[in-house]
Scaffold this motif. Structure first.
Motif, PDB file in Angstrom:
ATOM      1  N   UNK A 145      50.321  36.728  40.248  1.00  0.00           N
ATOM      2  CA  UNK A 145      49.800  35.807  41.029  1.00  0.00           C
ATOM      3  C   UNK A 145      48.433  35.578  40.537  1.00  0.00           C
ATOM      4  N   UNK A 146      47.901  34.302  40.761  1.00  0.00           N
ATOM      5  CA  UNK A 146      46.621  33.952  40.651  1.00  0.00           C
ATOM      6  C   UNK A 146      45.709  32.935  41.458  1.00  0.00           C
ATOM      7  N   UNK A 147      44.705  32.911  41.376  1.00  0.00           N
ATOM      8  CA  UNK A 147      43.854  31.993  42.346  1.00  0.00           C
ATOM      9  C   UNK A 147      42.446  32.061  41.778  1.00  0.00           C
ATOM     10  N   UNK A 148      41.788  30.824  42.300  1.00  0.00           N
ATOM     11  CA  UNK A 148      40.563  30.440  41.540  1.00  0.00           C
ATOM     12  C   UNK A 148      39.645  29.712  42.739  1.00  0.00           C
ATOM     13  N   UNK A 153      38.259  33.301  38.742  1.00  0.00           N
ATOM     14  CA  UNK A 153      39.611  33.544  38.796  1.00  0.00           C
ATOM     15  C   UNK A 153      40.031  34.739  39.044  1.00  0.00           C
ATOM     16  N   UNK A 154      40.905  35.173  39.907  1.00  0.00           N
ATOM     17  CA  UNK A 154      41.349  36.461  39.941  1.00  0.00           C
ATOM     18  C   UNK A 154      43.036  36.380  39.872  1.00  0.00           C
ATOM     19  N   UNK A 164      49.438  46.308  43.911  1.00  0.00           N
ATOM     20  CA  UNK A 164      48.988  45.389  42.691  1.00  0.00           C
ATOM     21  C   UNK A 164      47.779  45.990  41.946  1.00  0.00           C
ATOM     22  N   UNK A 165      47.830  45.388  40.554  1.00  0.00           N
ATOM     23  CA  UNK A 165      46.815  45.627  39.636  1.00  0.00           C
ATOM     24  C   UNK A 165      46.315  44.329  39.417  1.00  0.00           C
ATOM     25  N   UNK A 166      44.848  44.136  39.442  1.00  0.00           N
ATOM     26  CA  UNK A 166      44.269  42.874  39.299  1.00  0.00           C
ATOM     27  C   UNK A 166      43.071  43.022  38.650  1.00  0.00           C
ATOM     28  N   UNK A 167      42.481  41.716  37.879  1.00  0.00           N
ATOM     29  CA  UNK A 167      41.302  41.574  37.417  1.00  0.00           C
ATOM     30  C   UNK A 167      40.858  40.324  37.715  1.00  0.00           C
ATOM     31  N   UNK A 168      39.582  40.197  37.769  1.00  0.00           N
ATOM     32  CA  UNK A 168      38.768  39.093  38.189  1.00  0.00           C
ATOM     33  C   UNK A 168      38.059  38.512  36.878  1.00  0.00           C
ATOM     34  N   UNK A 169      38.039  37.204  36.415  1.00  0.00           N
ATOM     35  CA  UNK A 169      37.241  36.562  35.319  1.00  0.00           C
ATOM     36  C   UNK A 169      36.295  35.678  35.994  1.00  0.00           C
ATOM     37  N   UNK A 170      34.972  35.972  35.384  1.00  0.00           N
ATOM     38  CA  UNK A 170      33.901  35.081  36.206  1.00  0.00           C
ATOM     39  C   UNK A 170      33.229  34.407  34.921  1.00  0.00           C
ATOM     40  N   UNK A 227      46.728  32.779  46.733  1.00  0.00           N
ATOM     41  CA  UNK A 227      47.226  33.034  45.447  1.00  0.00           C
ATOM     42  C   UNK A 227      48.650  32.347  44.982  1.00  0.00           C
ATOM     43  N   UNK A 228      48.550  31.970  43.935  1.00  0.00           N
ATOM     44  CA  UNK A 228      49.746  31.237  43.618  1.00  0.00           C
ATOM     45  C   UNK A 228      50.778  32.055  42.578  1.00  0.00           C
ATOM     46  N   UNK A 229      51.990  31.893  43.128  1.00  0.00           N
ATOM     47  CA  UNK A 229      53.037  32.800  42.043  1.00  0.00           C
ATOM     48  C   UNK A 229      53.102  32.020  40.875  1.00  0.00           C
ATOM     49  N   UNK A 230      53.125  33.082  39.891  1.00  0.00           N
ATOM     50  CA  UNK A 230      53.170  32.276  38.381  1.00  0.00           C
ATOM     51  C   UNK A 230      54.622  32.413  38.196  1.00  0.00           C
ATOM     52  N   UNK A 231      55.123  31.331  37.782  1.00  0.00           N
ATOM     53  CA  UNK A 231      56.238  31.183  37.149  1.00  0.00           C
ATOM     54  C   UNK A 231      56.191  31.023  35.592  1.00  0.00           C
TER      55      UNK A 231
END
Length: 237
Positions: A145-148, A153-154, A164-170, A227-231
């Protein structure tokens, strides 16, 4: 009596002579049943991917570092995301060919994998560290999943149990050398990793939740996001 003894000796001599005659061989050769058989050559079974599928795995490097990876396939198109939940991530986009994946990220990380009919097995190399994995098929909430929000962006890899395991990009830290991060083709792997890749501002992503009566929910710097499911067709700008 002598005649019988002589006849017996002649018969024995004839048997000894026959026993010492080497066996005749024909022009063709046969394989001795006691000789070791030649080992069959090793083969790798590669199967075609399903039309649409998601996979994920937790993985470790030889030095104990850990990463989590998600892979989505739709037709020939592939999207994959790997992160450690704290300060590193890699996105991979491209096409799979005959059940194989061989992709490179914008920041020169690599993903090589194959589909064996059930799982996706392979290796991810991030910042020079190799992580081997076997990614199982997932469904339900599991996947990437991703969102902005406001340029931040996370992204997350979600397991079947909802963890979940996640990272945020700034963005990027201002370095001594400025590069166009969308056009790094002219740079060496060394320059990309040391002057671009390690200048990213990365940190843990906030939690992602899956309320039973709505879609996924999360927040980025206090702002609520969906968040959007990534396809497999997903691509970052």
């Amino acid at each position: 009596m002598r005649k019988h003894t002589r006849a017996l000796l002649v018969g024995i001599s004839a048997l000894v002579a026959l026993a010492t005659v080497p066996a005749c061989t024909s022009g063709s050769t046969t394989t001795d049943a006691t000789s070791p058989s030649q080992p069959a050559p090793e083969t790798t079974t590669v199967a075609p991917f399903p039309g649409s599928a998601r996979y994920m795995a937790d993985m470790s490097a030889a030095d104990g570092k850990t990463m989590t990876i998600g892979i989505s396939v739709d037709g020939a198109e592939v999207a994959a995301y790997a992160c450690n939940g704290t300060d590193d991530e890699a996105w991979f986009f491209g096409n799979q060919t005959d059940g194989g994946i061989d992709l490179k990220s914008r920041f020169r990380d690599t993903l090589a994998a194959e589909f064996n009919g059930k799982d996706v097995t392979g290796e991810v190399t991030m910042n020079g560290v190799e992580y081997a994995f076997t990614a199982a098929p997932v469904s339900g909430v599991a996947g990437m999943y991703t969102a902005e929000s406001e340029g931040v962006r996370a992204s997350w890899v979600v397991r079947p149990d909802g963890s979940a395991t996640g990272v945020q990009f700034s963005g990027f830290v201002q370095g001594d050398r400025n590069f166009d991060v969308f056009n790094l083709d002219g740079l060496s792997d060394f320059d990309v990793r040391n002057d671009v890749r390690n200048k990213r501002k990365l940190g843990p992503a906030g939690p992602i939740e899956f309320p039973p009566d709505s879609g996924p929910r999360a927040s980025i710097n206090g702002v609520s996001v969906t968040p959007t499911l990534v396809t497999g067709t997903f691509r970052l700008n």
